[in-house]
Design a protein around this motif. Structure first.
Motif, PDB file in Angstrom:
ATOM      1  N   ASP A   1     -14.480  37.354  -6.903  1.00  0.00           N
ATOM      2  CA  ASP A   1     -15.395  38.480  -6.713  1.00  0.00           C
ATOM      3  C   ASP A   1     -16.198  38.391  -5.508  1.00  0.00           C
ATOM      4  O   ASP A   1     -17.178  39.054  -5.056  1.00  0.00           O
ATOM      5  N   VAL A   2     -15.924  37.227  -4.500  1.00  0.00           N
ATOM      6  CA  VAL A   2     -16.479  37.082  -3.502  1.00  0.00           C
ATOM      7  C   VAL A   2     -15.571  36.872  -2.160  1.00  0.00           C
ATOM      8  O   VAL A   2     -14.410  36.408  -2.725  1.00  0.00           O
ATOM      9  N   ALA A   3     -15.780  37.172  -1.123  1.00  0.00           N
ATOM     10  CA  ALA A   3     -14.845  36.625  -0.135  1.00  0.00           C
ATOM     11  C   ALA A   3     -14.769  35.308   0.081  1.00  0.00           C
ATOM     12  O   ALA A   3     -16.271  34.627   0.029  1.00  0.00           O
ATOM     13  N   GLY A   4     -14.150  34.458   0.917  1.00  0.00           N
ATOM     14  CA  GLY A   4     -14.067  33.151   1.000  1.00  0.00           C
ATOM     15  C   GLY A   4     -13.325  32.129   0.403  1.00  0.00           C
ATOM     16  O   GLY A   4     -13.129  30.905   0.939  1.00  0.00           O
ATOM     17  N   GLY A   5     -12.482  32.591  -0.537  1.00  0.00           N
ATOM     18  CA  GLY A   5     -11.616  31.561  -1.387  1.00  0.00           C
ATOM     19  C   GLY A   5     -12.182  30.508  -1.706  1.00  0.00           C
ATOM     20  O   GLY A   5     -13.504  30.247  -2.274  1.00  0.00           O
ATOM     21  N   GLN A   6     -11.604  29.303  -1.780  1.00  0.00           N
ATOM     22  CA  GLN A   6     -12.007  28.037  -2.067  1.00  0.00           C
ATOM     23  C   GLN A   6     -13.257  27.678  -1.173  1.00  0.00           C
ATOM     24  O   GLN A   6     -14.138  26.979  -1.783  1.00  0.00           O
TER      25      GLN A   6
END
Length: 338
Positions: free
Chosen positions: A37-42
């Motif tokens: 639910d947020v950008a940026g992955g790991q």
């Protein structure tokens, strides 16, 4: 309603975010999907505050700052994000494009697809504790986004790998107290970090070994204590406001594995010159892509994003070759020169 765009990017980690920029620089519009639910992955989910040392031009940068800068770099190209939803279906259209359908029923048609899914959709290995689901996101956490969220709290950290040890060290002096629980007295983390943890034992951190999680005490939202047990059946009650459980991640390609592309050990083989998969019009970049000599580095994924964008342009312009220009001469919309 069916949305339309030039390129659908599956995965909003650092490499997916940079693909927005590279596509934008050649005039391609993007919609971006991610199961998180947020950008940026790991970088956002696992190590937002940990430093990264191998990003060109940044001797040291945190995962969160890298994601923020990549979002700023991509923003002038007006990407449309669809977060918190997985792409379940990918269908070839008669005109050579693609129709994507997500887990929330959203439908999008795109001329080309870039898969920047890392190791695939991933999630935590949840400890088998009764009722743990009701505490998740409130008192039970599998990722740490901000150390400050735990200031003054009594924290139990469970696990024996790098994530568990690193966050115990990072939260020391921020949390009111830390109990560090592991089922044995040997750790899988870096030896230097384990040594630092041992030096702090009894000084704000209590190492509780060999014990494992047994139960949670609380009202289903707020936590009062974590009960742990030894192999001999000894129980201990650790007063706690939060449990951080670091038992690794489970990941798989999910629906991607069923889209008719060649697979190699849960990766997508690509042409290293273009990053195109075995299916025309579908490209893979970042950790999910494989080819001889591939290095799994963020900076490698950045270069792959550029290669994919430049290969997609002629596909969507009837074979018309792209007139290549350096950003130093072309500039970038919304990014003023110094």
């Amino acid at each position: 309603m069916t949305l339309k765009t030039d390129v659908a990017i599956i995965g909003a980690g650092p490499v997916g975010l940079f693909a927005i920029f590279e596509c934008g620089m050649v005039g391609l519009r993007c919609h971006v999907f991610d199961a998180l639910d947020v950008a940026g992955g790991q970088c956002s989910a696992l190590y937002p505050e940990k430093p990264i040392y191998d990003i060109p031009g940044f001797p040291r940068i945190s995962g969160a700052e890298l994601v923020e800068r990549l979002e700023t770099q991509a923003a002038p190209f007006n990407p449309v994000f669809h977060l918190g939803q997985r792409v379940d279906q990918l269908q070839r259209l008669a005109d050579g494009g693609f129709r994507l359908v997500t887990s929330k029923g959203l439908t999008l048609e795109a001329g080309a697809v870039i898969i920047a899914a890392g190791a695939g959709a991933f999630g935590p290995n949840r400890p088998p504790l009764p009722g743990i689901e009701s505490y998740e996101g409130k008192a039970v956490h599998y990722y740490v986004r901000r150390a400050e969220d735990f200031r003054g709290k009594r924290v139990v950290i469970a696990g024996g790998g790098d994530s568990a040890v690193d966050w115990a060290l990072a939260l020391h002096g921020i949390a009111a107290h830390i109990h560090f629980v592991h089922r044995r007295d040997q750790f899988r983390a870096a030896p230097d970090s384990v040594a630092k943890l041992g030096q702090l034992n009894g000084r704000g951190i209590d190492i509780v070994v060999p014990f494992q999680l047994a139960a949670l005490e609380g009202d289903g939202t707020s936590l009062d204590a974590v009960v742990v047990t030894s192999l001999d059946g000894e129980n201990r009650r650790l007063e706690a406001d939060a449990l951080l459980a670091f038992f690794g991640l489970k990941s798989d390609l999910g629906p991607i594995a069923n889209w008719g592309m060649e697979l190699a050990l849960h990766h997508l083989p690509v042409d290293p010159a273009t990053c195109q998969t075995s299916q025309s019009g579908v490209f893979a970049i970042g950790d999910v892509a494989t080819y001889p000599g591939k290095l799994k580095l963020i900076l490698t994924g950045f270069a792959e994003a550029a290669a994919a964008a430049h290969a997609i342009y002629p596909l969507l312009h009837d074979g018309q070759p792209l007139h290549f220009e350096y950003s130093t001469s072309k500039g970038a919309p919304g990014l003023a020169a110094d």
